[in-house]
Design a protein around this motif. Structure first.
Motif, PDB file in Angstrom:
ATOM      1  N   ASN A   1       0.818  -1.221   0.000  1.00  0.00           N
ATOM      2  CA  ASN A   1       0.000   0.000   0.000  1.00  0.00           C
ATOM      3  C   ASN A   1       0.847   1.266   0.000  1.00  0.00           C
ATOM      4  OD1 ASN A   1      -2.391  -1.545   0.192  1.00  0.00           O
ATOM      5  ND2 ASN A   1      -2.254  -1.603   2.404  1.00  0.00           N
ATOM      6  N   SER A   2       1.679   1.429   1.030  1.00  0.00           N
ATOM      7  CA  SER A   2       2.424   2.682   1.187  1.00  0.00           C
ATOM      8  C   SER A   2       3.439   2.884   0.066  1.00  0.00           C
ATOM      9  CB  SER A   2       3.138   2.709   2.537  1.00  0.00           C
ATOM     10  OG  SER A   2       2.243   2.488   3.605  1.00  0.00           O
ATOM     11  N   ALA A   3       4.297   1.884  -0.150  1.00  0.00           N
ATOM     12  CA  ALA A   3       5.339   2.005  -1.174  1.00  0.00           C
ATOM     13  C   ALA A   3       4.867   1.539  -2.543  1.00  0.00           C
ATOM     14  CB  ALA A   3       6.571   1.209  -0.759  1.00  0.00           C
ATOM     15  N   ALA A   4       3.767   0.785  -2.589  1.00  0.00           N
ATOM     16  CA  ALA A   4       3.192   0.290  -3.851  1.00  0.00           C
ATOM     17  C   ALA A   4       4.262  -0.359  -4.733  1.00  0.00           C
ATOM     18  CB  ALA A   4       2.483   1.416  -4.601  1.00  0.00           C
ATOM     19  N   VAL A   5       4.953  -1.352  -4.165  1.00  0.00           N
ATOM     20  CA  VAL A   5       6.030  -2.038  -4.887  1.00  0.00           C
ATOM     21  C   VAL A   5       5.472  -2.743  -6.125  1.00  0.00           C
ATOM     22  CG1 VAL A   5       7.705  -3.930  -4.745  1.00  0.00           C
ATOM     23  CG2 VAL A   5       7.481  -2.304  -2.854  1.00  0.00           C
ATOM     24  N   ARG A   6       6.159  -2.550  -7.236  1.00  0.00           N
ATOM     25  CA  ARG A   6       5.728  -3.145  -8.503  1.00  0.00           C
ATOM     26  C   ARG A   6       6.620  -4.323  -8.873  1.00  0.00           C
ATOM     27  NH1 ARG A   6       5.154   2.525  -9.256  1.00  0.00           N
ATOM     28  NH2 ARG A   6       7.284   2.696 -10.051  1.00  0.00           N
ATOM     29  N   LEU A   7       6.093  -5.186  -9.732  1.00  0.00           N
ATOM     30  CA  LEU A   7       6.811  -6.362 -10.192  1.00  0.00           C
ATOM     31  C   LEU A   7       8.188  -5.978 -10.722  1.00  0.00           C
ATOM     32  CD1 LEU A   7       6.547  -9.456 -10.835  1.00  0.00           C
ATOM     33  CD2 LEU A   7       5.804  -8.753 -13.122  1.00  0.00           C
ATOM     34  N   GLY A   8       9.233  -6.646 -10.218  1.00  0.00           N
ATOM     35  CA  GLY A   8      10.589  -6.419 -10.710  1.00  0.00           C
ATOM     36  C   GLY A   8      11.332  -5.282 -10.069  1.00  0.00           C
ATOM     37  N   GLU A   9      10.698  -4.526  -9.175  1.00  0.00           N
ATOM     38  CA  GLU A   9      11.413  -3.437  -8.501  1.00  0.00           C
ATOM     39  C   GLU A   9      12.326  -3.996  -7.410  1.00  0.00           C
ATOM     40  OE1 GLU A   9       9.200   0.748  -8.710  1.00  0.00           O
ATOM     41  OE2 GLU A   9       8.245  -0.631  -7.308  1.00  0.00           O
ATOM     42  N   SER A  10      13.426  -3.319  -7.181  1.00  0.00           N
ATOM     43  CA  SER A  10      14.355  -3.717  -6.129  1.00  0.00           C
ATOM     44  C   SER A  10      13.901  -3.137  -4.797  1.00  0.00           C
ATOM     45  CB  SER A  10      15.773  -3.250  -6.454  1.00  0.00           C
ATOM     46  OG  SER A  10      15.810  -1.847  -6.661  1.00  0.00           O
ATOM     47  N   VAL A  11      14.077  -3.928  -3.733  1.00  0.00           N
ATOM     48  CA  VAL A  11      13.633  -3.528  -2.398  1.00  0.00           C
ATOM     49  C   VAL A  11      14.735  -3.821  -1.391  1.00  0.00           C
ATOM     50  CG1 VAL A  11      11.984  -3.975  -0.539  1.00  0.00           C
ATOM     51  CG2 VAL A  11      11.187  -3.893  -2.907  1.00  0.00           C
ATOM     52  N   VAL A  12      15.009  -2.861  -0.528  1.00  0.00           N
ATOM     53  CA  VAL A  12      15.919  -3.049   0.599  1.00  0.00           C
ATOM     54  C   VAL A  12      15.108  -2.863   1.876  1.00  0.00           C
ATOM     55  CG1 VAL A  12      17.933  -2.162   1.826  1.00  0.00           C
ATOM     56  CG2 VAL A  12      17.945  -2.284  -0.672  1.00  0.00           C
ATOM     57  N   ILE A  13      15.283  -3.794   2.821  1.00  0.00           N
ATOM     58  CA  ILE A  13      14.540  -3.745   4.077  1.00  0.00           C
ATOM     59  C   ILE A  13      15.522  -3.621   5.238  1.00  0.00           C
ATOM     60  CG2 ILE A  13      12.983  -4.994   5.620  1.00  0.00           C
ATOM     61  CD1 ILE A  13      11.883  -6.395   3.084  1.00  0.00           C
ATOM     62  N   TYR A  14      15.365  -2.574   6.032  1.00  0.00           N
ATOM     63  CA  TYR A  14      16.168  -2.373   7.243  1.00  0.00           C
ATOM     64  C   TYR A  14      15.358  -2.860   8.447  1.00  0.00           C
ATOM     65  CZ  TYR A  14      19.732   0.520   4.963  1.00  0.00           C
ATOM     66  OH  TYR A  14      20.766   0.973   4.179  1.00  0.00           O
ATOM     67  N   GLY A  15      15.878  -3.887   9.121  1.00  0.00           N
ATOM     68  CA  GLY A  15      15.216  -4.422  10.305  1.00  0.00           C
ATOM     69  C   GLY A  15      14.402  -5.652   9.982  1.00  0.00           C
ATOM     70  N   LEU A  16      14.675  -6.739  10.706  1.00  0.00           N
ATOM     71  CA  LEU A  16      14.009  -8.013  10.435  1.00  0.00           C
ATOM     72  C   LEU A  16      13.285  -8.541  11.669  1.00  0.00           C
ATOM     73  CD1 LEU A  16      16.792  -9.706   8.272  1.00  0.00           C
ATOM     74  CD2 LEU A  16      14.659  -8.658   7.459  1.00  0.00           C
ATOM     75  N   GLY A  17      12.562  -7.651  12.330  1.00  0.00           N
ATOM     76  CA  GLY A  17      11.641  -8.093  13.364  1.00  0.00           C
ATOM     77  C   GLY A  17      10.368  -8.610  12.701  1.00  0.00           C
ATOM     78  N   GLY A  18       9.288  -8.685  13.476  1.00  0.00           N
ATOM     79  CA  GLY A  18       8.041  -9.188  12.912  1.00  0.00           C
ATOM     80  C   GLY A  18       7.548  -8.364  11.742  1.00  0.00           C
ATOM     81  N   VAL A  19       7.605  -7.043  11.872  1.00  0.00           N
ATOM     82  CA  VAL A  19       7.138  -6.173  10.792  1.00  0.00           C
ATOM     83  C   VAL A  19       8.089  -6.228   9.606  1.00  0.00           C
ATOM     84  CG1 VAL A  19       6.685  -3.769  10.150  1.00  0.00           C
ATOM     85  CG2 VAL A  19       5.832  -4.665  12.325  1.00  0.00           C
ATOM     86  N   GLY A  20       9.401  -6.214   9.859  1.00  0.00           N
ATOM     87  CA  GLY A  20      10.367  -6.251   8.770  1.00  0.00           C
ATOM     88  C   GLY A  20      10.293  -7.534   7.964  1.00  0.00           C
ATOM     89  N   LEU A  21      10.154  -8.673   8.649  1.00  0.00           N
ATOM     90  CA  LEU A  21      10.037  -9.934   7.929  1.00  0.00           C
ATOM     91  C   LEU A  21       8.690 -10.054   7.225  1.00  0.00           C
ATOM     92  CD1 LEU A  21      11.875 -12.278  10.419  1.00  0.00           C
ATOM     93  CD2 LEU A  21      12.525 -11.855   8.041  1.00  0.00           C
ATOM     94  N   ALA A  22       7.641  -9.457   7.803  1.00  0.00           N
ATOM     95  CA  ALA A  22       6.359  -9.411   7.092  1.00  0.00           C
ATOM     96  C   ALA A  22       6.488  -8.573   5.828  1.00  0.00           C
ATOM     97  CB  ALA A  22       5.268  -8.848   7.998  1.00  0.00           C
ATOM     98  N   ALA A  23       7.255  -7.471   5.914  1.00  0.00           N
ATOM     99  CA  ALA A  23       7.508  -6.665   4.718  1.00  0.00           C
ATOM    100  C   ALA A  23       8.264  -7.475   3.676  1.00  0.00           C
ATOM    101  CB  ALA A  23       8.296  -5.407   5.090  1.00  0.00           C
TER     102      ALA A  23
ATOM    103  N   LEU B   1      16.903  -7.200  -0.680  1.00  0.00           N
ATOM    104  CA  LEU B   1      18.062  -7.218   0.206  1.00  0.00           C
ATOM    105  C   LEU B   1      17.615  -6.863   1.623  1.00  0.00           C
ATOM    106  CD1 LEU B   1      20.570  -5.252  -2.063  1.00  0.00           C
ATOM    107  CD2 LEU B   1      20.037  -7.702  -2.098  1.00  0.00           C
ATOM    108  N   ALA B   2      18.211  -7.504   2.622  1.00  0.00           N
ATOM    109  CA  ALA B   2      17.790  -7.302   4.003  1.00  0.00           C
ATOM    110  C   ALA B   2      18.986  -6.990   4.887  1.00  0.00           C
ATOM    111  CB  ALA B   2      17.073  -8.547   4.522  1.00  0.00           C
ATOM    112  N   ILE B   3      18.744  -6.149   5.905  1.00  0.00           N
ATOM    113  CA  ILE B   3      19.814  -5.696   6.799  1.00  0.00           C
ATOM    114  C   ILE B   3      19.349  -5.824   8.240  1.00  0.00           C
ATOM    115  CG2 ILE B   3      21.253  -3.718   7.441  1.00  0.00           C
ATOM    116  CD1 ILE B   3      20.684  -2.680   4.525  1.00  0.00           C
ATOM    117  N   ASP B   4      20.125  -6.567   9.044  1.00  0.00           N
ATOM    118  CA  ASP B   4      19.784  -6.747  10.455  1.00  0.00           C
ATOM    119  C   ASP B   4      21.008  -7.308  11.176  1.00  0.00           C
ATOM    120  OD1 ASP B   4      17.018  -6.983  12.225  1.00  0.00           O
ATOM    121  OD2 ASP B   4      18.567  -8.377  12.908  1.00  0.00           O
ATOM    122  N   PRO B   5      21.231  -6.950  12.444  1.00  0.00           N
ATOM    123  CA  PRO B   5      22.400  -7.469  13.164  1.00  0.00           C
ATOM    124  C   PRO B   5      22.286  -8.926  13.585  1.00  0.00           C
ATOM    125  CG  PRO B   5      21.122  -5.997  14.564  1.00  0.00           C
ATOM    126  CD  PRO B   5      20.538  -5.887  13.203  1.00  0.00           C
ATOM    127  N   SER B   6      21.083  -9.513  13.557  1.00  0.00           N
ATOM    128  CA  SER B   6      20.906 -10.874  14.049  1.00  0.00           C
ATOM    129  C   SER B   6      21.196 -11.910  12.965  1.00  0.00           C
ATOM    130  CB  SER B   6      19.470 -11.073  14.544  1.00  0.00           C
ATOM    131  OG  SER B   6      19.179 -12.444  14.736  1.00  0.00           O
TER     132      SER B   6
END
Length: 375
Positions: free
Chosen positions: A190-212, A225-230
Motif C-alpha cells: 500500500n504505502s510504497a506500492a512495490v511493482r513487479l521487478g522493482e528492487s527492495v531493501v529492508i532495514y530491520g528483520l523483526g516481525g514487521v520487517g520480515l512481514a515486509a 536485500l535485508a539488513i539486520d544485526p541478528s
C-alpha cells in the motif's frame, strides 16, 4: 453485568531490563464493563507481542497509565452491544486492528482510515473510540492500549476494531494479521506500492520487517536485500526469499555489489532516526522510502534538503501499513491460504501469558521475531 477478567497491567513506564526481574507487567484481576452500543465483548485466544508494546514499557512511547497492553490479537465474540449487529454474531472469530476508523472524519472520507482523527485521539487518551474506558481495578479506571488491550482473558472493543475471519485459521496465526502482517505487508503493497521487478531493501528483520519481506516476495520484487544485526534473522530472511541479508556494518558493501545505483524502494522498520537516514541514502534517485518504525519522539531525522528535489526521492510515513483492515486482512489471509504469504514462519514461540515479562526480554534482546501469548 461486569465480567471478571485477568489482565497484564503496566503501572509505571520507563521500566528497565531485565524485565524478568523488574516485572513491569503484572497479572491482576480486573472488572470489564459490558459492551456499549457498537462494541463487542471478545474472549482473547492469542495475542502477539510487538515492539510497540515494548516501547510503552521502556518509556519510548508515553501512554496514560495504568494500562492493559497488547494490540495484536484474535478472539471469539462472546457478546454484542447491539443484539441486531449486522456484521457480527456471537461465536465469530475476529482479528483485532489497533486503529478503528470512525468512517466520518476528513481522513476517513478521503479513504485514509488508517489516519482516522477521532481514533488517533482516543488511542492517545487510552480510551475506546466511543469514549471512556471499560476496565476497572481496585485503584480505579485502567486505560486501553490502542483500543484493544489484548494481554487479557477478555476485551471490550469497538466493532470498528474488529474484522471477522474464518474459524478454521489457527489462533496463533490469525493474531499476526492484526499488526505484523497488516503493517509490514501493507507498507510494501500500500504505502510504497512495490511493482513487479522493482528492487527492495529492508532495514530491520523483526516481525514487521520480515512481514515486509514476505510482502515484497509476494509482489514480485527483485532483488530483495535485508539488513539486520541478528544472524538468525538474516538466515530466516534468506529462507523466506531475500537474495542477500547482511549485518548493518556490511550494508554499504552489499548495496554496492547488488544495487550500485541504489534501490527502487527502501523499507525502514527499526524505529531509529539514524537507521532512517541510512535507509534514505540507500534509495536511488527517484526512490520511494517508506518508514514504519516508531522512534522515540525526541529523535530527529536529518537529510540534505536539496536531495528531495535534486534526487526526486519520496519519503513516505507508513502507519498501519496504510491499510484498511476490513479490506486488507481478508486479502492477506487469501494470500496466506494460497501459500504466497507464509505468515507462520514469523512465529517464534507460543507461551502462556504468565511468561510475558521474560518474553519482553527476548524481544528487547533481538532473540524473537513474533511471540504469541495465550491468556
Amino acid at each position: 453485568m461486569m465480567t471478571k477478567i485477568t489482565a497484564a497491567v503496566l503501572h509505571g513506564e520507563g521500566s528497565v531490563a531485565p524485565y524478568a526481574t523488574s516485572r513491569p507487567l503484572e497479572l491482576v484481576p480486573l472488572d470489564l464493563a459490558p459492551p456499549r452500543s457498537g462494541e463487542l465483548l471478545v474472549r482473547i485466544d492469542a495475542a502477539g507481542i510487538c515492539h510497540s508494546d515494548l516501547s510503552v514499557v521502556n518509556g519510548d512511547r508515553p501512554r496514560p497509565l495504568p494500562m492493559v497492553l497488547g494490540h495484536e490479537a484474535t478472539g471469539i465474540v462472546e457478546a454484542l452491544g447491539n443484539a441486531d449487529d449486522p456484521g457480527f454474531a456471537v461465536g465469530d472469530r475476529i482479528v483485532l486492528a489497533f486503529l478503528p476508523a470512525c468512517g466520518e472524519c476528513a481522513r476517513c472520507a478521503a479513504g485514509e482510515g488508517y489516519l482516522c482523527e477521532p481514533a488517533t485521539v482516543a488511542n492517545g487518551r487510552g480510551e475506546l473510540l466511543r469514549g471512556g474506558t471499560r476496565l476497572c481495578g481496585h485503584e480505579g479506571s485502567v486505560n486501553h492500549h490502542l483500543g484493544v488491550s489484548a494481554f487479557a482473558s477478555h476485551a471490550v472493543v469497538d466493532r470498528r476494531s474488529a474484522v471477522r475471519i474464518d474459524r478454521d485459521i489457527p489462533a496463533k496465526i490469525a493474531a499476526l494479521f492484526g499488526c505484523a502482517v497488516l503493517t509490514g505487508v501493507g507498507a510494501v503493497m500500500n504505502s510504497a506500492a512495490v511493482r513487479l521487478g522493482e528492487s527492495v531493501v529492508i532495514y530491520g528483520l523483526g516481525g514487521v520487517g520480515l512481514a515486509a519481506l514476505l510482502g515484497a516476495v509476494a509482489s514480485g520484487a527483485n532483488p530483495i536485500l535485508a539488513i539486520d544485526p541478528s544472524p538468525q534473522k538474516r538466515a530466516l530472511a534468506i529462507e523466506l526469499g531475500a537474495h542477500a541479508a547482511v549485518d548493518p556494518d556490511d550494508a554499504d558493501r552489499m548495496l554496492a555489489l547488488h544495487l550500485p545505483g541504489g534501490a527502487d524502494v527502501v523499507i525502514e522498520t527499526v524505529g531509529k532516526a539514524a537507521v532512517l537516514e541510512r535507509a534514505y541514502e540507500a534509495g536511488r534517485r527517484g526512490a520511494r522510502i517508506a518508514t514504519v518504525g516508531l522512534p522515540n519522539p525526541a529523535e530527529m531525522f536529518s537529510v540534505p534538503a536539496v536531495s528531495l528535489v535534486a534526487g526526486g526521492k519520496t519519503l513516505i510515513g507508513s502507519y498501519m501499513g496504510s491499510s484498511i483492515p476490513a479490506r486488507d486482512i481478508p486479502r492477506y489471509i487469501a494470500l496466506w491460504r494460497a501459500g504466497r504469504l507464509p505468515v507462520e514462519r514469523l512465529l517464534t514461540s507460543v507461551s502462556k501469558i504468565e511468561a510475558i515479562n521474560n518474553l519482553l526480554d527476548e524481544l528487547a534482546e533481538g532473540r524473537a521475531v513474533r511471540q504469541v501469548v495465550i491468556p
